[in-house]
Write a protein that holds these residues in place. Sequence first.
Motif, short mmCIF file in Angstrom:
data_model
loop_
_atom_site.label_atom_id
_atom_site.label_comp_id
_atom_site.label_asym_id
_atom_site.label_seq_id
_atom_site.Cartn_x
_atom_site.Cartn_y
_atom_site.Cartn_z
N MET A 143 37.84 37.87 50.23
CA MET A 143 38.95 38.02 49.29
C MET A 143 39.35 36.65 48.76
SD MET A 143 40.93 40.11 47.87
CE MET A 143 42.37 41.16 47.90
N PRO A 144 39.31 36.45 47.46
CA PRO A 144 39.79 35.17 46.94
C PRO A 144 41.27 34.99 47.31
CG PRO A 144 38.78 36.51 45.20
CD PRO A 144 38.94 37.39 46.40
N ALA A 168 46.70 36.65 48.58
CA ALA A 168 45.41 37.23 48.23
C ALA A 168 45.38 37.46 46.73
CB ALA A 168 45.20 38.53 48.99
N LEU A 169 44.31 36.99 46.07
CA LEU A 169 44.32 37.03 44.61
C LEU A 169 43.64 38.26 44.03
CD1 LEU A 169 43.56 33.24 44.17
CD2 LEU A 169 45.78 34.36 44.00
N GLY A 170 42.90 38.99 44.86
CA GLY A 170 42.28 40.22 44.36
C GLY A 170 40.85 39.98 43.88
N TYR A 171 40.04 41.03 43.99
CA TYR A 171 38.65 40.96 43.51
C TYR A 171 38.60 40.88 42.00
CZ TYR A 171 36.33 42.31 47.94
OH TYR A 171 35.82 42.35 49.21
N THR A 172 37.55 40.26 41.50
CA THR A 172 37.24 40.40 40.07
C THR A 172 36.48 41.72 39.91
OG1 THR A 172 35.09 39.35 40.35
CG2 THR A 172 36.95 37.90 39.81
N LYS A 173 36.31 42.12 38.66
CA LYS A 173 35.56 43.33 38.34
C LYS A 173 34.17 43.27 38.98
CE LYS A 173 33.87 44.88 34.01
NZ LYS A 173 33.95 44.70 32.57
N GLU A 174 33.51 42.11 38.83
CA GLU A 174 32.15 41.96 39.34
C GLU A 174 32.12 42.10 40.86
OE1 GLU A 174 33.58 39.85 37.12
OE2 GLU A 174 32.49 40.70 35.40
N MET A 175 33.06 41.43 41.52
CA MET A 175 33.10 41.51 42.99
C MET A 175 33.28 42.94 43.45
SD MET A 175 35.62 38.45 44.08
CE MET A 175 35.37 36.78 43.57
N ALA A 176 34.20 43.65 42.79
CA ALA A 176 34.48 45.03 43.19
C ALA A 176 33.23 45.89 43.02
CB ALA A 176 35.64 45.60 42.38
N MET A 177 32.56 45.74 41.86
CA MET A 177 31.38 46.57 41.61
C MET A 177 30.27 46.25 42.58
SD MET A 177 31.45 46.75 37.46
CE MET A 177 29.97 47.74 37.27
N GLU A 178 30.11 44.97 42.92
CA GLU A 178 29.07 44.59 43.89
C GLU A 178 29.40 45.11 45.27
OE1 GLU A 178 27.54 40.41 42.01
OE2 GLU A 178 28.10 40.44 44.14
N GLU A 179 30.65 44.93 45.66
CA GLU A 179 31.06 45.38 46.99
C GLU A 179 30.82 46.89 47.12
OE1 GLU A 179 31.99 43.55 49.58
OE2 GLU A 179 32.47 45.23 50.91
N ALA A 180 31.07 47.60 46.04
CA ALA A 180 30.91 49.05 46.06
C ALA A 180 29.48 49.46 46.37
CB ALA A 180 31.37 49.66 44.73
N THR A 181 28.53 48.62 45.98
CA THR A 181 27.13 48.99 46.24
C THR A 181 26.78 48.87 47.72
OG1 THR A 181 26.30 46.74 45.90
CG2 THR A 181 26.44 48.16 43.95
N GLU A 208 57.31 38.63 49.05
CA GLU A 208 56.66 38.50 47.74
C GLU A 208 55.21 38.04 47.85
OE1 GLU A 208 58.10 39.08 44.73
OE2 GLU A 208 56.55 38.19 43.45
N PHE A 209 54.91 37.12 48.79
CA PHE A 209 53.55 36.57 48.84
C PHE A 209 52.53 37.58 49.36
CE2 PHE A 209 55.72 35.00 52.72
CZ PHE A 209 54.88 35.51 53.70
N ARG A 210 53.02 38.70 49.88
CA ARG A 210 52.11 39.74 50.36
C ARG A 210 52.16 40.96 49.44
NH1 ARG A 210 51.43 42.90 54.93
NH2 ARG A 210 53.52 42.79 55.78
N LEU A 211 53.32 41.21 48.89
CA LEU A 211 53.49 42.38 48.02
C LEU A 211 54.45 41.98 46.90
CD1 LEU A 211 53.03 45.42 47.49
CD2 LEU A 211 55.03 45.86 48.90
N PRO A 212 53.92 41.58 45.74
CA PRO A 212 54.80 41.15 44.66
C PRO A 212 55.78 42.26 44.28
CG PRO A 212 52.53 40.56 44.19
CD PRO A 212 52.49 41.44 45.40
#
Lengths: 282, 470
Positions: free
Chosen positions: B11-12, B27-40, B185-189
């Motif tokens: 997780m970035p 935690a900054l969240g996955y990018t689109k690419e990371m999410a799609m790759e992780e899904a595979t 806030e730093f865990r759940l904005p």
Amino acid sequence: MLMYRIARKKPLNATVTLMDIEAPMVAKKAEPGQFIILRVDEEGERIPLTIAGYDREKGLVTIIYQVVGATTVKLNAKNEGDYLQDFVGPLGNATETEGLKKVAVVGGGVGCAIALPVAQKLHAEGCEVHSVIGFRSKDIVILEDEFRACSDELKVMTDDGTHGEKGLVTDALDALIQAGNQYDEVIAIGPIIMMKFVCKTTEKYGIKTIVSMCPIMIDGTGMCGGCRLTVDGQTKFACVDGPDFDGSKVDFDEAISRGAIYKEFERHAYDEACNLFKKEVK
Amino acid sequence: MADMKMPRHAMPAQDPEVRSHNFNEVALGYTKEMAMEEATRCLGCPKMPCKNGCPVQINIPDFVAKVAEGDFEGAYEVIHRTSSLPAVCGRVCPQESQCEKYCVRGVKGEPVAIGRMERFVADWHNAHAKEASAKPVSNGHKVAIIGSGPAGLTCAGDLAKLGYQVTIFEALHKAGGVLVYGIPEFRLPKAIVQKEVDGLKALGVEICTNTVIGKTITIDELMGEKGFEAVFIGSGAGLPKFMNIPGENLQGVYSANEFLTRINLMKAYREGSDTPIKHSLKVAVVGGGNVAMDAARCAKRLGADVSIIYRRSEKELPARAEEVEHAKEEGIIFRTLTNPVAILGYNNPDDRRDPKNGSVCGIRCIKMELGEPDEKGRRRPIEVKDSEFDMEMDCVIMALGTNPNPLIKNTTKGLDVNNHGGIIVNEDALTSREGVYAGGDAVTGAATVILAMGAGKQAAASIDEYLKNK
Ligand SMILES: Cc1cc2nc3c(=O)[nH]c(=O)nc-3n(C[C@H](O)[C@H](O)[C@H](O)COP(=O)(O)OP(=O)(O)OC[C@H]3O[C@@H](n4cnc5c(N)ncnc54)[C@H](O)[C@@H]3O)c2cc1C
Ligand SMILES: Cc1cc2nc3c(=O)[nH]c(=O)nc-3n(C[C@H](O)[C@H](O)[C@H](O)COP(=O)(O)OP(=O)(O)OC[C@H]3O[C@@H](n4cnc5c(N)ncnc54)[C@H](O)[C@@H]3O)c2cc1C
Ligand code: FES
């Protein structure tokens, strides 16, 4: 949305002011001894103030506050017709008056605002009420007429003797008891140190003494525990278990100490708030 | 076919040194690419062990397959069928003890990052969806919801969508429950929570803040003169526990609830805030759950050296694994197998007016060791004889758990509670009072967001059934 309009604003002395707030749901349920918590504006702190009166029909709740720090400065800058951000209540338990036949009500300073509705309720219920109200000096005496109207006997005390009798409320209370008055209960409301000494006075005579505690609060619903105090060796939350407690069992010294935790912050915030309003006035 | 070589995507996150001085999301969240790759990485197991590990049975392989295809809105729809708060749950669920615990990929390697993908999908939806949730046609029935935490918000949302006229009553000045006053806030904005609340308002839900049920108005009055036909109690478990050890009422001893409320709800961390908070140098946080981690990490951000004091070993820490990891990265010291026996106060015998008198100056602890397992299978901590030691501290935060607040029970006749104060309900979330339902922490005692959310959903379905047949 609920709106909390200031329907009336009336200064009682240089630092103490009365306000009637439109809050019909609170007015409907309010009982003497209970309090509300308000926020002046969106960024504001939550502060508790006692319900000093209510008009169920008009939906009004009366508060009487002393300007002591940043939030009360901000509150005092509001005028009739303005709105408060938040106003929640009634919180805490009502003062128990059932079965009381003769009571001495002791108020000190702005504590008189908290004591008045209790005295009025006792009076209305046919109880014999002796009131002792104390102030530093003549120019800050408040609610004297209101107390006179609901008391069978009234002693006004000032530290410097500029009004009423010179002396402390405990002197007057002691004298009343010495004179043969037999009270079912003494109800003391004011600075912690005053309540502590009232309890010391009544202890000698074995008279049950109820005090109203004002610790620092946030939510007022039992959620934070910030308002805790030690009563009879046990931890109690003033907002839900009180604010009234049997004074002979309260650890006053601990309460004084806990009340001082934000002293430095408060002094700073107070100066800031005063400066802000001075600037605005210019 | 699943990619068996690809490792789980990290997780970035904000750099620990930087983030331990700010309140922005860690935690900054996955990018689109990371999410799609992780899904595979998902094997698409037909038995779906992950789904069975989810308290609300989200069809995980289905949503993950849609992520792999890049159909994020489709993935969102799958999740949303059984979960109302995916952007919240993706951030705060203890995935390692739920869905991800049962992931087959986790047997030999690391489980598929289900939670991180859930969060991505929800954030994507929130950023892209054209919010057109039209106000449903009213069916004329009025339902009252007490409390605006995850249980109350979910129950309100489901009922509003069915056409009920829903009013939420909240004691505090802001809606969201623990999501706004507890979790930082730093865990759940807070903007994420606000979005959920705004969504409900768009559905026509009325939110009455500053209303304490039992004080401002009672349940009997709601069901009587106010004309509500059913009530849902989602009042949470807000009553903090203390240890009853000497010194607990000294200046500088906070319950985690007070400390976190000052910071999160009242924004005391901001420069110039009206609400004060003590800025301490050395802070001890007692406890090992999410609440303890949150309090510790807040104290760190206010500039203190922070120690967590926990009576069991690190393995038993009940907090989410990611929070423990993050806390460690931020430099929080873990003193496990340690338990406080007293909090020490400053007292200057020569000067009674010394302003430091009555404030915390240290904590006395005792070493612990683990004995036999208890009923829950956790090994019971026992004191090691004569192992007391003192540590210097100027603030102590008690994060020992909470109980349901007795206020509603005390003001509602015929409402049965168990010996922990939890409201007793049947499988339909019905309490001992007709038309009165309950769920979330108010029933279970302190638990999780997803369980509270699930309970709110169940209660909404039961209330609908009840009012349709009434
Ligand atoms: C149950 C209860 C009833 C009260 N009733 C009245 C009343 O009828 N009239 C009145 O004038 N005052 C009353 N008080 C006290 C009042 O709440 C404080 O004077 C007010 O909060 C001061 O805020 P400030 O920002 O102006 O001052 P600050 O500078 O912040 O504080 C001044 C003093 O007020 C106390 N205080 C500060 N913040 C709080 C807080 N959040 N909660 C409680 N006390 C605080 C502290 O002991 C402090 O030393 C009551 C307090 C309680 C707990
Ligand atoms: C600091 C902290 C961190 C946490 N971290 C996590 C985590 O990472 N993951 C996780 O899954 N769970 C976590 N939890 C637990 C989770 O937040 C709770 O289980 C969940 O919020 C319970 O939801 P609820 O709706 O039942 O109650 P709550 O969220 O507690 O909401 C109840 C609401 O009801 C209101 N209320 C109470 N009494 C009344 C009344 N008489 N009248 C009107 N309103 C009332 C309260 O003010 C509150 O807003 C955490 C909890 C805390 C405190
Ligand atoms: S004010 Fe928070 S528990 Fe009393």
